[in-house]
Design an enzyme around this catalytic site. Structure first.
Site, PDB file in Angstrom:
ATOM      1  N   ASP A 221       0.862  -1.176   0.000  1.00  0.00           N
ATOM      2  CA  ASP A 221       0.000   0.000   0.000  1.00  0.00           C
ATOM      3  C   ASP A 221       0.904   1.233   0.000  1.00  0.00           C
ATOM      4  O   ASP A 221       2.011   1.200   0.529  1.00  0.00           O
ATOM      5  CB  ASP A 221      -0.899  -0.029   1.233  1.00  0.00           C
ATOM      6  CG  ASP A 221      -2.016   0.999   1.159  1.00  0.00           C
ATOM      7  OD1 ASP A 221      -2.103   1.712   0.150  1.00  0.00           O
ATOM      8  OD2 ASP A 221      -2.796   1.073   2.118  1.00  0.00           O
TER       9      ASP A 221
ATOM     10  N   ASP B 120      -8.406  -6.971   0.386  1.00  0.00           N
ATOM     11  CA  ASP B 120      -7.527  -7.136   1.543  1.00  0.00           C
ATOM     12  C   ASP B 120      -8.203  -6.541   2.761  1.00  0.00           C
ATOM     13  O   ASP B 120      -9.083  -5.685   2.633  1.00  0.00           O
ATOM     14  CB  ASP B 120      -6.194  -6.415   1.325  1.00  0.00           C
ATOM     15  CG  ASP B 120      -6.329  -4.918   1.554  1.00  0.00           C
ATOM     16  OD1 ASP B 120      -5.944  -4.451   2.646  1.00  0.00           O
ATOM     17  OD2 ASP B 120      -6.853  -4.203   0.672  1.00  0.00           O
TER      18      ASP B 120
ATOM     19  N   CYS C 217     -15.004 -26.794   8.992  1.00  0.00           N
ATOM     20  CA  CYS C 217     -13.703 -26.224   8.615  1.00  0.00           C
ATOM     21  C   CYS C 217     -12.616 -27.252   8.862  1.00  0.00           C
ATOM     22  O   CYS C 217     -12.614 -27.941   9.891  1.00  0.00           O
ATOM     23  CB  CYS C 217     -13.435 -24.958   9.432  1.00  0.00           C
ATOM     24  SG  CYS C 217     -11.830 -24.193   9.099  1.00  0.00           S
TER      25      CYS C 217
ATOM     26  N   CYS D 262      -9.244 -26.434   8.873  1.00  0.00           N
ATOM     27  CA  CYS D 262      -7.984 -25.775   9.212  1.00  0.00           C
ATOM     28  C   CYS D 262      -7.341 -26.473  10.412  1.00  0.00           C
ATOM     29  O   CYS D 262      -8.013 -27.222  11.139  1.00  0.00           O
ATOM     30  CB  CYS D 262      -8.212 -24.294   9.514  1.00  0.00           C
ATOM     31  SG  CYS D 262      -8.851 -23.942  11.167  1.00  0.00           S
TER      32      CYS D 262
ATOM     33  N   CYS E 135      -9.310 -26.022  13.804  1.00  0.00           N
ATOM     34  CA  CYS E 135     -10.544 -26.800  13.931  1.00  0.00           C
ATOM     35  C   CYS E 135     -10.267 -28.293  13.972  1.00  0.00           C
ATOM     36  O   CYS E 135     -11.035 -29.056  14.586  1.00  0.00           O
ATOM     37  CB  CYS E 135     -11.492 -26.462  12.787  1.00  0.00           C
ATOM     38  SG  CYS E 135     -12.103 -24.753  12.839  1.00  0.00           S
TER      39      CYS E 135
ATOM     40  N   HIS F  79      -7.213 -19.734  11.967  1.00  0.00           N
ATOM     41  CA  HIS F  79      -8.538 -20.158  11.512  1.00  0.00           C
ATOM     42  C   HIS F  79      -9.226 -19.089  10.671  1.00  0.00           C
ATOM     43  O   HIS F  79      -9.760 -19.378   9.591  1.00  0.00           O
ATOM     44  CB  HIS F  79      -9.433 -20.506  12.702  1.00  0.00           C
ATOM     45  CG  HIS F  79     -10.880 -20.567  12.320  1.00  0.00           C
ATOM     46  ND1 HIS F  79     -11.433 -21.651  11.662  1.00  0.00           N
ATOM     47  CD2 HIS F  79     -11.881 -19.638  12.447  1.00  0.00           C
ATOM     48  CE1 HIS F  79     -12.711 -21.395  11.407  1.00  0.00           C
ATOM     49  NE2 HIS F  79     -13.005 -20.192  11.874  1.00  0.00           N
TER      50      HIS F  79
END
Length: 371
Positions: A94, A267, A305, A307, A310, A336
């Site tokens: 940015d 983003d 989920c 991930c 989880c 997560h």
């Protein structure tokens, strides 16, 4: 030869959503894509190998913060931002414009640039279009953003118009200062919440032959219907053959709306910021892990989920970590939340390719928003 190019793979038949490939010097990116924010050369509570493992394709770092600390010279001596933070994927920086106007103290805006006091130590600093591009070239990101002014929601139209034209003049100075052919430069469409100014800004910005175009200055506290109005009004003015980026978007509903309108890149700091406050983004909506109801809940955080959080930990354990102030709690929830958004964007792409995006959006948000 452009450093970054966009390849359209499929346009949805029922809306503006599109699947593409963003070709960069550090690999191809499948779009639509969510970019985790590594403001100070780190995505908070995460390591770069973990980010790679959960599917991050491109990260965002910030010129303002790295300009102040540790300084672009240090990063350049380290071999650039990729080597400094051990990230071999694509990188976007940015310009620092939003942060100057949001975080800096006692700022003075002139045609030349912005003089401000550092939020770290109060020392006087100056950023102009030339300084911003010089810093971004030293950082070495694949995509640089032009230096712009983001006006707050509610700013009057006269000031917004003056700011919009100043942003265009600053864009020309950014283009003149750019020297590296291995870095792309994106322009930013401003104009507040005036359709007249948004059209002017979009037409003038896209008249410059840049590598991509972003929409700035929305999702800044305005009502949801105002966000949708300006988003849907502005996107059609952006070229189909270039990447389109909606800046600062991170909630599932806003991400779906952005992709439906034809945006390729988004983003936001949201997934890691709310994680540090004990909040999880799950398929059934937001979950406050400080809540006493989870004290003896030994089920996964999100049963749908896969991930690492989880897969390996229970709600009871995560609540314990959060309420005890343990650092690993913020880490596991950040992991997560990022996985949740990254995987959601992957599912959006699959739905676009199958011409079922609107059905997927309705199904996902019905459950997430509890409608």
């Amino acid at each position: 030869m452009r450093a970054v190019t966009y390849e359209l793979v499929h346009q949805s038949k029922d809306c503006g959503a599109r699947a593409g490939i963003l070709h960069t010097p550090h690999g191809d990116i499948l779009t639509p894509v969510f970019m985790p924010v590594g403001t100070q050369a780190t995505v908070k509570a995460m390591t770069t190998p973990e980010l790679k493992a959960i599917g991050a394709q491109i990260l965002l770092s910030n010129t303002y913060h790295l300009f102040l600390r540790p300084g672009e010279e240090v990063v350049q001596k380290a071999g650039g931002l990729h080597r400094f933070m051990n990230w071999d994927g694509a990188m976007l920086t940015d310009s620092g414009g939003y942060q100057v106007f949001s975080f800096a103290d006692r700022k003075a805006i002139t045609e030349e640039g912005v003089t401000f006091q550092s939020h770290l130590d109060g020392s006087a600093k100056f950023i102009s279009p030339e300084v911003s591009i010089g810093v971004q070239e030293a950082l070495g990101a694949d995509i640089m953003m032009a230096f712009d002014e983001c006006v707050p929601y509610g700013a009057d139209e006269a000031y917004t118009e003056d700011s919009m034209y100043r942003t265009l003049r600053w864009l020309d100075r950014c283009m003149a200062r750019k020297t590296r052919s291995d870095q792309a430069l994106f322009g930013i469409v401003q104009g507040g919440f005036s359709e007249r100014l948004r059209e002017l800004s979009a037409k003038e910005t896209t008249a410059r032959d840049l590598d991509g175009y972003a929409i700035g200055g929305i999702s800044v506290g305005e009502p949801h219907e105002e966000f949708l109005r300006i988003l849907r009004f502005t996107v059609p003015f952006l070229p189909e053959e270039k990447p389109r980026y909606n800046m600062g978007i991170g909630t599932p509903d806003y991400l779906f709306e952005s992709v439906e309108a034809g945006i390729d890149m988004c983003d936001c700091v949201l997934p890691t910021r709310v994680a540090r406050n004990g909040q999880a983004l799950v398929h059934d909506g937001k979950r406050n892990m400080r809540n006493a109801r989870y004290k003896e809940d030994f089920s996964p955080l999100d049963a749908d989920c896969s991930c690492p959080t989880c897969t390996n930990y229970t709600r009871a354990y995560l609540r314990h970590l959060v309420t005890a102030g343990e650092i690993v709690g913020a880490h596991l929830l950040s992991l997560h939340n990022l996985y949740f958004l990254l995987h959601m964007m992957q599912e959006m792409r699959e739905a676009i390719l199958c011409d079922s995006f609107l059905d997927f959006k309705a199904s996902f948000l019905r459950r997430y928003l509890g409608q």
